[in-house]
Design an enzyme around this catalytic site. Structure first.
Site, PDB file in Angstrom:
ATOM      1  N   GLY A  84       0.766  -1.234   0.000  1.00 58.79           N
ATOM      2  CA  GLY A  84       0.000   0.000   0.000  1.00 58.79           C
ATOM      3  C   GLY A  84       0.799   1.288   0.000  1.00 58.79           C
ATOM      4  N   GLY A  85       2.128   1.186   0.010  1.00 57.89           N
ATOM      5  CA  GLY A  85       2.941   2.394  -0.054  1.00 57.89           C
ATOM      6  C   GLY A  85       2.964   3.230   1.217  1.00 57.89           C
ATOM      7  N   ARG A 331      -2.951  -4.612  14.599  1.00 63.36           N
ATOM      8  CA  ARG A 331      -3.470  -5.608  13.657  1.00 63.36           C
ATOM      9  C   ARG A 331      -3.898  -6.904  14.332  1.00 63.36           C
ATOM     10  NH1 ARG A 331       1.001  -4.816   8.790  1.00 63.36           N
ATOM     11  NH2 ARG A 331      -0.019  -3.038   7.798  1.00 63.36           N
TER      12      ARG A 331
END
Length: 505
Positions: A84-85, A331
């Site tokens: 996703g950069g 996460r």
């Protein structure tokens, strides 16, 4: 051993069972094996993602004359090109322009210690964080562009320090670093599969390579031998696409979960290193991305969309119409909470994430998600409840309670940080969410310089290095969003320095 399936099974079981490296073929000298080198390089880098590109570029810039990068796929970049950069950089220029002046590498490490749950390598994390600005400037110097004015706080971080590439993909970085490395004299070879290492005791001499390999057919191409005069760098990434190895190391991992990784993330080089005695660590710690969507395959666009949803909106169970977690947690915490949402037959009851449409209707994260039909514009809570079969009255009560909490700026239900929370008043952007296997926390143990440790002596091999996701024990139980790019780029800088120092020393 020529069959890929057999190789993966044998290598995994051999390495994980701790069989002595002396029993594994390949630990004799090149002369004894009758090897004639087809070519040589000073440094051979295996893999062309963030870590491989950073290491190769920095080796070349520090005077290593011949740097050769070997990539098994047909294109460069690996997982790095499709990610996703996102890039965590304390004290980056955008952050400072936003008036956030109280961030630091140490603040980032504090957040990573929390997410690592006591299993992280604090010294390594600190070293990486201290090289964040160096990695950022390396990207800028190579021509990488980041979204103007974009710096946000992502899950598990206590500060807004995550910038993002111009097009929201890691390819914005890999393409520019590839060009910079080529200009610096680095040689790149695609479709080169590593069959084995050539070892002399604890020293790696070079690699046995299948040239002109076509993934995944090991019968393609021909075998050549490449000598490495100064070192071999393992930058081959993780093994999240290797279902057999995943099941061996973590039986608790749901085998039905989709994966964000590129197809080549199968870990053969990691297993080869382990077969030669490299020390593995945390192999059972496989992270899921809690921003995955069941309505798109692979990495997808959901991670970008939910950088809004997790912060400005809420997630609701379709079974109860209630919130079920702190949407801004790390996460691991979020993935575990999401996957508890199941029907009586244990099939997934995909929760929904909703946030206001109007403030973000022109945001590319929204327009693309709606275009690709992995999110929907829904005009009212009644319509939302009907579309996703959610108890309507409870959903309305949940949103009413949420709006009250936004005004109070506190969340007694889940203790969520509320600084970005918005009153929900519709119309809404709604998407479904379900985790995807994303990142391997485990891999090869290295020292702070990137040298791979040998399992019997616990000392470093000679001339064998590893960078990025192929390594293990850095982040602990879970990695924070936007820190993989940071780790790979920063450790490429560090490891290049180590290689030059080792050779000169």
């Amino acid at each position: 051993m020529n069959d890929r399936r057999s190789f993966l099974k044998l290598s995994a079981n051999t390495a994980l069972a701790g069989v002595a490296a002396a029993a594994i073929p390949g630990t004799v000298t090149a002369k004894e094996k009758g090897i004639e080198w087809d070519e040589s390089a000073d440094v051979v880098v295996i893999g062309s993602g963030f870590s491989g590109l950073s290491t190769a570029l920095n080796c070349a810039r520090q005077g290593v004359e011949k740097v050769l990068v070997l990539e098994k796929m047909q294109v460069i970049g690996g997982n790095s090109a499709v990610n996703g950069g996102w890039f965590a950089v304390p004290k980056n220029p955008i952050q400072l322009a936003q008036g956030i002046t109280d961030d630091s590498p140490e603040e980032l490490v504090k957040d990573q210690i929390k997410s690592g749950r006591g299993m992280q390598n604090e010294a390594m994390l600190r070293q990486i964080a201290e090289h964040a600005l160096d990695a950022y400037h390396m990207c800028i110097d190579a021509g990488v562009k980041f979204k103007e004015g974009f710096n946000i706080q992502v899950g598990g971080h206590n500060k807004a320090r995550a910038i993002r590439t111009e097009h929201g993909v890691g390819g914005d970085i890999t393409t520019k670093l590839f060009r910079a490395a080529k200009e610096a004299g680095v040689d790149f070879r695609m479709q080169h599969y590593i069959e084995d290492f050539v070892m002399d005791g604890k020293t790696i001499l070079g690699v046995k390579v299948r040239q002109n390999y076509r993934f995944p057919n090991l019968k393609t191409g021909k075998t050549i031998y490449i000598k490495a005069n100064k070192g071999v760098v393992l930058a081959n990434g993780g093994f999240a696409r290797n279902m057999e190895l995943r099941q061996i190391v973590d039986l608790s991992l749901d085998p039905t979960l989709d994966c964000t990784n590129a197809l080549g993330a199968t870990g053969e080089v990691t297993l080869t290193a382990m077969a030669h005695g490299a020390l593995p660590v945390h192999m059972n710690m496989i992270q899921t991305g809690h921003w995955g969507s069941p309505d798109e395959g692979g990495f997808g666009w959901s991670n970008a969309l939910l950088s809004i949803g997790w912060h400005q909106g809420i997630s609701v169970s379709v079974l109860t119409g209630k919130r079920y977690m702190d949407e801004r947690a790390d996460r691991k915490t979020c993935s575990e909470a999401i996957m508890k949402n199941r029907y009586a037959d244990n099939s997934p009851a995909y929760p929904v994430v909703l946030f206001n449409y109007e403030p973000y209707k022109d945001d590319h994260r929204v327009t693309r998600a709606l275009r690709d039909k992995m999110a929907w514009k829904v005009d009212s809570l009644d319509a939302l409840a009907h579309q996703f079969n959610i108890p309507a009255e409870q959903l309305k009560a949940t949103v009413a309670n949420w709006n009250k909490r936004v005004g109070e700026r506190q969340d007694p239900d889940f203790n969520r940080k509320m600084d970005t929370a918005e009153v929900l008043k519709g119309p809404f952007v709604v998407s479904r969410v379900w985790p995807k296997v994303h990142y391997c926390m485990g891999g090869l143990k290295t020292d702070l310089g990137g040298r791979v440790l040998e399992s019997t002596s616990l000392q470093a091999f000679n001339n064998l290095y590893a960078v990025g996701e192929v390594t293990g024990g850095v982040h602990g139980e879970t990695r924070l969003s936007s820190t993989s790019c940071l780790e790979c780029l920063a450790m490429g800088i560090v490891t290049a320095k180590t290689i030059v120092s080792d050779f000169r020393g």
